[in-house]
Design a protein around this motif. Structure first.
Motif, PDB file in Angstrom:
ATOM      1  N   CYS A 245      36.862  36.231  30.554  1.00  0.00           N
ATOM      2  CA  CYS A 245      36.886  37.206  31.660  1.00  0.00           C
ATOM      3  C   CYS A 245      38.270  37.829  31.768  1.00  0.00           C
ATOM      4  O   CYS A 245      39.124  37.339  32.499  1.00  0.00           O
ATOM      5  CB  CYS A 245      36.539  36.525  32.978  1.00  0.00           C
ATOM      6  SG  CYS A 245      34.882  35.848  33.054  1.00  0.00           S
ATOM      7  N   ALA A 246      38.506  38.914  31.051  1.00  0.00           N
ATOM      8  CA  ALA A 246      39.785  39.622  31.181  1.00  0.00           C
ATOM      9  C   ALA A 246      39.936  40.184  32.587  1.00  0.00           C
ATOM     10  O   ALA A 246      41.033  40.320  33.098  1.00  0.00           O
ATOM     11  CB  ALA A 246      39.887  40.721  30.136  1.00  0.00           C
ATOM     12  N   ALA A 247      38.813  40.521  33.211  1.00  0.00           N
ATOM     13  CA  ALA A 247      38.797  40.904  34.628  1.00  0.00           C
ATOM     14  C   ALA A 247      37.910  39.892  35.339  1.00  0.00           C
ATOM     15  O   ALA A 247      36.871  39.495  34.818  1.00  0.00           O
ATOM     16  CB  ALA A 247      38.239  42.314  34.796  1.00  0.00           C
ATOM     17  N   MET A 248      38.362  39.448  36.511  1.00  0.00           N
ATOM     18  CA  MET A 248      37.595  38.453  37.258  1.00  0.00           C
ATOM     19  C   MET A 248      37.712  38.762  38.745  1.00  0.00           C
ATOM     20  O   MET A 248      38.807  39.039  39.244  1.00  0.00           O
ATOM     21  CB  MET A 248      38.119  37.045  36.975  1.00  0.00           C
ATOM     22  CG  MET A 248      37.327  35.937  37.659  1.00  0.00           C
ATOM     23  SD  MET A 248      38.039  34.290  37.370  1.00  0.00           S
ATOM     24  CE  MET A 248      37.587  34.021  35.656  1.00  0.00           C
ATOM     25  N   ALA A 249      36.584  38.705  39.421  1.00  0.00           N
ATOM     26  CA  ALA A 249      36.559  38.967  40.861  1.00  0.00           C
ATOM     27  C   ALA A 249      37.535  38.037  41.587  1.00  0.00           C
ATOM     28  O   ALA A 249      37.649  36.855  41.250  1.00  0.00           O
ATOM     29  CB  ALA A 249      35.146  38.795  41.402  1.00  0.00           C
ATOM     30  N   GLY A 250      38.220  38.575  42.574  1.00  0.00           N
ATOM     31  CA  GLY A 250      39.218  37.809  43.313  1.00  0.00           C
ATOM     32  C   GLY A 250      38.649  36.582  43.995  1.00  0.00           C
ATOM     33  O   GLY A 250      39.273  35.512  43.985  1.00  0.00           O
ATOM     34  N   HIS A 251      37.444  36.685  44.573  1.00  0.00           N
ATOM     35  CA  HIS A 251      36.878  35.514  45.269  1.00  0.00           C
ATOM     36  C   HIS A 251      36.600  34.380  44.283  1.00  0.00           C
ATOM     37  O   HIS A 251      36.760  33.213  44.619  1.00  0.00           O
ATOM     38  CB  HIS A 251      35.606  35.887  46.046  1.00  0.00           C
ATOM     39  CG  HIS A 251      34.433  36.212  45.191  1.00  0.00           C
ATOM     40  ND1 HIS A 251      34.174  37.477  44.718  1.00  0.00           N
ATOM     41  CD2 HIS A 251      33.454  35.424  44.700  1.00  0.00           C
ATOM     42  CE1 HIS A 251      33.074  37.450  43.984  1.00  0.00           C
ATOM     43  NE2 HIS A 251      32.624  36.216  43.954  1.00  0.00           N
ATOM     44  N   THR A 252      36.215  34.712  43.049  1.00  0.00           N
ATOM     45  CA  THR A 252      35.967  33.678  42.043  1.00  0.00           C
ATOM     46  C   THR A 252      37.265  32.980  41.668  1.00  0.00           C
ATOM     47  O   THR A 252      37.291  31.758  41.490  1.00  0.00           O
ATOM     48  CB  THR A 252      35.276  34.275  40.810  1.00  0.00           C
ATOM     49  OG1 THR A 252      34.035  34.849  41.209  1.00  0.00           O
ATOM     50  CG2 THR A 252      35.026  33.220  39.742  1.00  0.00           C
TER      51      THR A 252
END
Length: 194
Positions: free
Chosen positions: A71-78
């Motif tokens: 995940c090069a980008a990952m949701a902040g809550h995760t």
């Protein structure tokens, strides 16, 4: 090591596909490298559950290990949930590109790795090719392993243990305790064709 037969969680890189301007196709579950990962886990005797990085309310604590699916980008809550998971005793397997970006926050880079004690730079040297890592532990019985999508590790926590290096003696795999849990950081994605 994990007992065979246990179920691990894999984080599917949904946000990475949304922010990749060059990927014009919708996400396809278990395609390419992700399918290789799933096949290898099954062959090794592991079960797995897959969650998108955008899912909320996942009970991560029920898994002995959580694996980032690149995940090069990952949701902040995760990222916040995973930080709490490892503090509480979980095993978190990450890569040097994990959560390099947070959707909607273009100036924040590597928040999760920074919180875990690894100081990465947005300008870290990356190599889309591969390199060979040599392990210094019995972690890998088959000898050297090729790692794709190499990106140098930043500054590791002082108590990090290097498990493998590449031919230039750069750390390829490192581990350290965080809270009651443990972090495993890989500088590249293992080549499952070996």
């Amino acid at each position: 090591s994990l007992p065979v037969g246990k179920t691990v969680a894999i984080i599917y890189p949904y946000s990475s596909q949304l922010v990749d301007i060059f990927d014009r196709h919708p996400p396809v579950p278990l395609s390419g490298y992700f399918q290789n990962l799933a096949d290898d886990l099954e062959a090794a005797g592991f079960n797995y559950d897959i969650y998108s990085d955008r899912e909320r309310g996942v009970d991560w604590k029920r898994y002995p290990a959580v694996l980032d699916g690149l995940c090069a980008a990952m949701a902040g809550h995760t990222q916040h949930e995973l930080l709490n998971y490892v503090k509480s005793g979980g095993r978190l397997i990450l890569f040097t590109r994990t959560a390099q970006y947070i959707p909607g926050k273009p100036l924040e880079h590597f928040w999760l790795l920074h919180q875990l004690g690894c100081q990465m730079s947005a300008k870290s040297q990356s190599n889309p090719g591969s390199t060979v890592a040599t392990f210094h532990t019995p972690l890998v019985q088959s000898g050297p392993m090729s790692l794709k999508y190499w990106q140098n590790m930043g500054t590791l926590p002082s108590k990090a243990r290097i498990l493998a290096v590449n031919k230039n003696d750069k750390p390829a795999v490192a581990t350290w305790k965080y809270g009651r849990g443990r972090v495993y950081l890989w500088a590249g994605w293992p080549d499952y064709r070996q």
